[in-house]
Design a protein around this motif. Structure first.
Motif, PDB file in Angstrom:
ATOM      1  N   ILE A 214     -36.818  48.950  32.877  1.00 27.21           N
ATOM      2  CA  ILE A 214     -37.413  47.612  32.956  1.00 27.21           C
ATOM      3  C   ILE A 214     -36.659  46.652  32.049  1.00 27.21           C
ATOM      4  O   ILE A 214     -36.006  47.065  31.083  1.00 27.21           O
ATOM      5  CB  ILE A 214     -38.896  47.652  32.566  1.00 27.21           C
ATOM      6  N   VAL A 215     -36.726  45.362  32.400  1.00 22.67           N
ATOM      7  CA  VAL A 215     -36.086  44.330  31.588  1.00 22.67           C
ATOM      8  C   VAL A 215     -37.100  43.659  30.674  1.00 22.67           C
ATOM      9  O   VAL A 215     -36.866  43.463  29.488  1.00 22.67           O
ATOM     10  CB  VAL A 215     -35.414  43.276  32.495  1.00 22.67           C
ATOM     11  N   GLU A 216     -38.259  43.306  31.266  1.00 24.57           N
ATOM     12  CA  GLU A 216     -39.318  42.656  30.513  1.00 24.57           C
ATOM     13  C   GLU A 216     -40.277  43.700  29.950  1.00 24.57           C
ATOM     14  O   GLU A 216     -40.487  44.761  30.561  1.00 24.57           O
ATOM     15  CB  GLU A 216     -40.086  41.675  31.410  1.00 24.57           C
ATOM     16  N   PRO A 217     -40.874  43.432  28.813  1.00 26.32           N
ATOM     17  CA  PRO A 217     -41.855  44.368  28.244  1.00 26.32           C
ATOM     18  C   PRO A 217     -43.068  44.515  29.158  1.00 26.32           C
ATOM     19  O   PRO A 217     -43.367  43.649  29.990  1.00 26.32           O
ATOM     20  CB  PRO A 217     -42.249  43.706  26.912  1.00 26.32           C
ATOM     21  N   ILE A 218     -43.753  45.622  29.010  1.00 27.45           N
ATOM     22  CA  ILE A 218     -44.966  45.854  29.792  1.00 27.45           C
ATOM     23  C   ILE A 218     -46.003  44.815  29.385  1.00 27.45           C
ATOM     24  O   ILE A 218     -46.292  44.652  28.197  1.00 27.45           O
ATOM     25  CB  ILE A 218     -45.508  47.270  29.555  1.00 27.45           C
TER      26      ILE A 218
ATOM     27  N   SER B 245     -29.958  41.663  24.414  1.00 24.29           N
ATOM     28  CA  SER B 245     -31.086  40.900  24.955  1.00 24.29           C
ATOM     29  C   SER B 245     -30.873  40.595  26.436  1.00 24.29           C
ATOM     30  O   SER B 245     -29.792  40.140  26.830  1.00 24.29           O
ATOM     31  CB  SER B 245     -31.252  39.596  24.168  1.00 24.29           C
ATOM     32  N   GLY B 246     -31.877  40.862  27.248  1.00 20.95           N
ATOM     33  CA  GLY B 246     -31.788  40.640  28.694  1.00 20.95           C
ATOM     34  C   GLY B 246     -31.280  41.830  29.460  1.00 20.95           C
ATOM     35  O   GLY B 246     -31.221  41.811  30.691  1.00 20.95           O
ATOM     36  N   GLN B 247     -30.909  42.912  28.761  1.00 19.42           N
ATOM     37  CA  GLN B 247     -30.390  44.104  29.415  1.00 19.42           C
ATOM     38  C   GLN B 247     -31.534  45.050  29.759  1.00 19.42           C
ATOM     39  O   GLN B 247     -32.534  45.127  29.045  1.00 19.42           O
ATOM     40  CB  GLN B 247     -29.380  44.793  28.473  1.00 19.42           C
ATOM     41  N   ALA B 248     -31.398  45.762  30.891  1.00 20.55           N
ATOM     42  CA  ALA B 248     -32.431  46.715  31.300  1.00 20.55           C
ATOM     43  C   ALA B 248     -32.347  47.962  30.441  1.00 20.55           C
ATOM     44  O   ALA B 248     -31.278  48.334  29.960  1.00 20.55           O
ATOM     45  CB  ALA B 248     -32.271  47.065  32.779  1.00 20.55           C
ATOM     46  N   LEU B 249     -33.479  48.627  30.257  1.00 18.55           N
ATOM     47  CA  LEU B 249     -33.521  49.842  29.458  1.00 18.55           C
ATOM     48  C   LEU B 249     -32.931  51.013  30.230  1.00 18.55           C
ATOM     49  O   LEU B 249     -32.783  50.972  31.453  1.00 18.55           O
ATOM     50  CB  LEU B 249     -34.970  50.143  29.056  1.00 18.55           C
ATOM     51  N   GLY B 250     -32.606  52.066  29.510  1.00 24.78           N
ATOM     52  CA  GLY B 250     -32.067  53.271  30.137  1.00 24.78           C
ATOM     53  C   GLY B 250     -30.570  53.394  29.965  1.00 24.78           C
ATOM     54  O   GLY B 250     -29.855  52.410  29.738  1.00 24.78           O
ATOM     55  N   LYS B 251     -30.095  54.620  30.079  1.00 25.08           N
ATOM     56  CA  LYS B 251     -28.680  54.890  29.883  1.00 25.08           C
ATOM     57  C   LYS B 251     -27.818  54.187  30.919  1.00 25.08           C
ATOM     58  O   LYS B 251     -26.760  53.644  30.609  1.00 25.08           O
ATOM     59  CB  LYS B 251     -28.452  56.396  29.932  1.00 25.08           C
ATOM     60  N   SER B 252     -28.318  54.170  32.150  1.00 28.90           N
ATOM     61  CA  SER B 252     -27.561  53.532  33.230  1.00 28.90           C
ATOM     62  C   SER B 252     -28.141  52.175  33.616  1.00 28.90           C
ATOM     63  O   SER B 252     -27.756  51.601  34.635  1.00 28.90           O
ATOM     64  CB  SER B 252     -27.523  54.452  34.463  1.00 28.90           C
ATOM     65  N   GLY B 253     -29.090  51.660  32.838  1.00 29.14           N
ATOM     66  CA  GLY B 253     -29.660  50.341  33.085  1.00 29.14           C
ATOM     67  C   GLY B 253     -30.607  50.273  34.273  1.00 29.14           C
ATOM     68  O   GLY B 253     -30.699  49.227  34.921  1.00 29.14           O
ATOM     69  N   GLU B 254     -31.321  51.387  34.544  1.00 26.18           N
ATOM     70  CA  GLU B 254     -32.253  51.385  35.685  1.00 26.18           C
ATOM     71  C   GLU B 254     -33.693  51.119  35.242  1.00 26.18           C
ATOM     72  O   GLU B 254     -34.600  51.098  36.073  1.00 26.18           O
ATOM     73  CB  GLU B 254     -32.195  52.732  36.418  1.00 26.18           C
TER      74      GLU B 254
END
Length: 255
Positions: free
Chosen positions: A95-99, A84-93
């Motif tokens: 979005i953090v919040e949902p669209i 929870s609170g982590q950015a999406l993507g393999k390298s964390g690049e």
């Protein structure tokens, strides 16, 4: 002491009372306003909310709350290592919040807002073009007015020069015993009302010429016949004296 005993008007209780004129009326008005405000608040609390208002409140409440483990999508992300609170993507690049949701509450079709925006922009552009065209038309009208005014001034000056030339031609012709002008318009027209048919025909012929053409012809006549320059106001002795001492045969040459 009996209950209905009259008050002692000399007591401290009676003296401390505020007996200013109009004060009871002001107090009653304040009490009425407070009572009305309390009644409005009670009505607002007791008012039954509409279905749309209830839906909006529930939707806002759900959107403000974070996703929990009961959400299937969030549970799948957690199994894949998401926290929870982590950015999406393999390298964390990512979005953090949902669209965010764009809730459509109106009854218009899809693309209606874009159409309205485009029409508003087109209307604004048309208005700007009209203002530009109006400004351009005003500038053209002002230019045309200046040109007409200038032409009118030049025409008046030419008419004055023509009358001056006609007057000089008449005097010089008479000095050489010429009783009839070469052309009727060479001299100033008489103010007589009765004219014979021949004079009328000559007048019609001369009216075909413009003021500038008449001035040019009459200037040449005065120079050739009388060695006179209307612009210099001088009668020269002979053609050689005229050509050597006179700048030219127009007003521009003498400026």
């Amino acid at each position: 002491m009996e209950d209905d005993e009259e008050e002692d008007y000399m007591s401290d209780l009676f003296i401390k009372q505020d007996v200013r004129p109009g004060l009871p009326m002001v107090r009653r008005m304040k009490d009425a306003i407070q009572k009305e405000e309390k009644q409005k608040e009670a009505n607002e609390k007791n008012r039954q909310k509409s279905i749309k208002e209830e839906e909006k409140e529930r939707r806002d409440l759900v959107l403000k709350s974070a996703l929990g483990n009961e959400n299937k999508g969030f549970a799948l992300l957690q199994k894949m290592g998401y926290k929870s609170g982590q950015a999406l993507g393999k390298s964390g690049e990512g979005i953090v919040e949902p669209i965010p949701l764009n809730i459509k509450t109106g009854r218009s079709g899809l693309g209606h807002e874009e159409l309205k925006k485009r029409k508003a922009e087109e209307k604004l552009e048309n208005y700007r073009q009209k203002l530009h065209m109006k400004k351009k038309a005003n500038e053209q009208a002002a230019d045309q007015f200046r040109i007409r005014f200038k032409n009118k001034q030049e025409e008046r000056k030419m008419e004055g020069d023509l009358r001056k030339s006609q007057r000089a031609c008449q005097q010089l012709d008479m000095q050489k015993d010429i009783d009839v002008p070469k052309e009727t318009w060479y001299w100033l027209e008489p103010e007589e009302e009765d004219k014979d048919e021949e004079d009328k025909e000559d007048e019609c012929t001369s009216s075909d010429l413009s003021v500038s053409e008449k001035l040019h012809i009459l200037t040449a006549y005065l120079r050739d016949k009388h060695f006179y320059c209307i612009w210099c106001g001088t009668t020269y002795e002979d053609p050689e004296d005229l050509s050597s001492n006179c700048p030219g045969d127009s007003a521009a040459d003498h400026d």
